[in-house]
Design a protein around this motif. Sequence first.
Motif, short mmCIF file in Angstrom:
data_model
loop_
_atom_site.label_atom_id
_atom_site.label_comp_id
_atom_site.label_asym_id
_atom_site.label_seq_id
_atom_site.Cartn_x
_atom_site.Cartn_y
_atom_site.Cartn_z
N ARG A 1 28.20 39.12 47.68
CA ARG A 1 29.23 38.24 48.23
C ARG A 1 29.32 38.45 49.73
O ARG A 1 28.90 39.48 50.24
N HIS B 1 31.81 31.17 47.31
CA HIS B 1 31.05 30.09 46.68
C HIS B 1 30.92 28.93 47.67
O HIS B 1 30.60 29.15 48.82
N CYS C 1 29.92 33.60 34.72
CA CYS C 1 30.74 34.59 35.44
C CYS C 1 31.61 35.37 34.47
O CYS C 1 32.31 34.78 33.65
N GLU D 1 32.79 27.40 34.64
CA GLU D 1 31.92 28.23 35.46
C GLU D 1 31.79 29.63 34.83
O GLU D 1 30.84 30.34 35.12
MO LIG Z 1 32.21 34.56 39.55
#
Ligand SMILES: [Mo]
Length: 711
Positions: free
Chosen positions: A603, A609, A155, A151
């Motif tokens: 966020r 997530h 990120c 990921e």
């Molecule tokens: Mo992230």
Amino acid sequence: MDKSEALKKAKIACPETGIEIRHTLCGICSPSNNCGVDAYVKDGRLVKVEGTDSHPKNHGLLCAKGQSNREFIYRKDRILTPLRRCGARGEGRFEPVTWEEAYREIAERLGKIREQDGADAVAFFGGYNKWYRPWLRRFAHSFGTFNYGTESSSCMTSFWMAWKTAAGQLMVPDFKNTDLVLGWAFNPFYSGHLQAKRMMALKEKGTKFLIIDPRITLAAEKLADLHLRPWPGTDGALALCMANVLIQKGWIDREYIEAHVHGFEPYAEYVKQFNEENIEKLTGVSYAQVEQACAMIHESSSMAVNGSSAPLPHHRNGFQNLRAIHALLAITGNIDCRGGELPGYHTFTHQVSGYLTGDEEFADETEPEHIRPAVGEERFPLWFHMEREMQAMDLARQILEKKPYPIRAVFAMGMNYRMFPDDETMKRALGELDFFVDTDLFMTDTAMLADLVLPVCSSFERGEFMSYEGGYAWYTNPVIDRVGDCKSDVEILSDLAKVMDLGDEKLAAGYEANIAEMTEGLGVTVDQLKASDTPLRVEKRLNGGPGQWLKGGFPTKTGKFELYSELIAEHPQWKLDPLPTYREPLDEADPAEYPFRLCSGGRLPGAIHSRLHKVPWVRSMRPDPMADISLEDAEALGLKEGDDMEIFTERGAVTVKANPTSRVPEGVVFLFHGYSEADVNSLMSGTHLDPYSGFPAYNSTRCGMRKKVTS
Ligand SMILES: [Mo]
Ligand SMILES: Nc1nc2c(c(=O)[nH]1)N[C@H]1C(S)=C(S)[C@@H](COP(=O)(O)OP(=O)(O)OC[C@H]3O[C@@H](n4cnc5c(=O)[nH]c(N)nc54)[C@H](O)[C@@H]3O)O[C@H]1N2
Ligand SMILES: Nc1nc2c(c(=O)[nH]1)N[C@H]1C(S)=C(S)[C@@H](COP(=O)(O)OP(=O)(O)OC[C@H]3O[C@@H](n4cnc5c(=O)[nH]c(N)nc54)[C@H](O)[C@@H]3O)O[C@H]1N2
């Protein structure tokens, strides 16, 4: 209620209740926030959690996510045994198999693909779980391929790459000693509550804050002395204009530049393009505000900038925007100085802990010969040059196009296909594989697509090593019984290394033996770390302190901070710019049809997530997927709070609730990601990527919005 009943109800740890307190860490967030937890355990089951007062990371604090550990660990969709697909792919029919059967099938099928098409025909992928990464990377290498990725293809890495390109090394802010915090895309109140507390303490002490965020956030309200609100992804233009003003007014550190900065002349020439004439049009920020910000910088004796793992890198121009921001610290003489940026050295799980572990050496010890390009290497050469792993944003394309060679299998750990831009294409690509394995705690949308699903455990059910800033290290013990027949990811890799005969003795030796090797020489043993209820300070710490590079040179080609990157200049075939040049963030879709800017970063305090959307307690804080839109846009579209609305791009539409708010600028819509039922990544383009880093433009995509009419 009698006393013993009252004790039970209050979940008090004592002999009467049979509840014990055991110490572990919360693994819901990434390691930079793996807080210490008091686990209240009865008969092997978790009954309650609290923050550990004496833990050096969180000092007793636990956020809403951490408080939800019990519901997270016992989510109803926990996988209890290894499962083999028995229906059509994606149909969701599985049968339980034993671990031995699962391992045998993986060994046979991956072995066969390697025999027929080479090891590169298998890609190894890890989701937003960092703790097992050195093992998965090594496993891929020992299997014979560089096609390992995570990921982190979307990120943080872009941010590290930006620093490494200019300074040769990741830099970290010396906030403690700074005069001015440049909070650029910075809202720790939502994404890092422990840091927010530190920022409040700095504010109280008199530190100044310049916040740059399109939204009016808690950081803007509680910290900012000045708040600039550029449109998402226009930060590069803003930073270059600030540089222009600083240079024109002579508010730069000429002596420092002369001694430690490379490429100032062409940079100073380039920044002239960002000026009074065009800056408001480019960014939405007035020239007067730019001047105000520059005056603030000039009046400060030092300045340090936050890291940005997501909002700044998540644009097609993200990497260059970051470089343009970092350049401001160089021309004002704030790199490798007290109160500015200091070299940051990674330890285990990429923490900057003040000592070094051998995890990177371990991960790369069995690197295979590099023959065929890794996935994404040709498209994102700077990425591969720096990371030596696949850029996973190119994985779906390669699976579908089979170019430059076919990928036939994916072995994934905690994969969430919905994290990818244009995730429907990723889903389709996974569907075309010959073989797909996924490990997860839960039966996720991605696990549903796999041929084999392997159940793994949470941080409470395993023992693990963890490093913390300030020189701390820890090794936890399992504190509760495992749910079902799950294993830890590293146990699986170690078992498979044996079954597959990888000839890798270290992988076969297992996690604890590997950790002992990685931490050798730190002056503290695994047994000591395991015996302690909280992290211990290791003996062999790095001697930091500012000014070492100013004396000995930066670890770059020129020994200076490179405004003009010699690494990039040396590779003209990459077709990248050595200077931090600016380009517009938005895609080429028709602005008449798609007049809004979709920003799907940011966020939520009670979500992370895809992990907590199915945990009822935290979900109840914001039950519906909601789009934050400006009051002006809401009025123009006839939208009121709670109305169903659609956000759409060329790729489709998602339905969410409208949340009109004065915090959001006109023309921009903010939506959180990770929802199955309102999946913002289905709207994203899979090709609107940053050519330097390969990162997707999650935060600047053209879109339309309309009220949903139900007939
Ligand atoms: Mo992230
Ligand atoms: N609660 C919670 N915390 C998390 C996470 C989570 O999902 N939930 N995820 C973790 C992960 S994986 C990551 S990567 C980090 C991310 O954390 P950070 O990299 O620190 O960034 P964010 O907190 O996401 O965003 C900070 C601010 O950036 C603003 N912003 C968005 N786009 C732009 C832009 O283009 N320019 C500017 N100037 N500002 C912009 C947003 O409005 C937001 O207020 O958070 C981590 N922490
Ligand atoms: N639109 C949009 N998309 C984004 C972002 C954005 O801001 N906007 N942010 C990007 C960023 S910064 C990030 S970090 C990614 C998030 O990356 P994702 O990988 O999507 O993150 P999660 O959904 O938290 O976790 C993936 C899976 O890991 C599982 N899991 C948890 N712990 C473990 C474990 O120990 N082992 C295994 N095997 N599995 C485990 C979880 O159950 C989950 O199914 O999303 C990216 N995608």
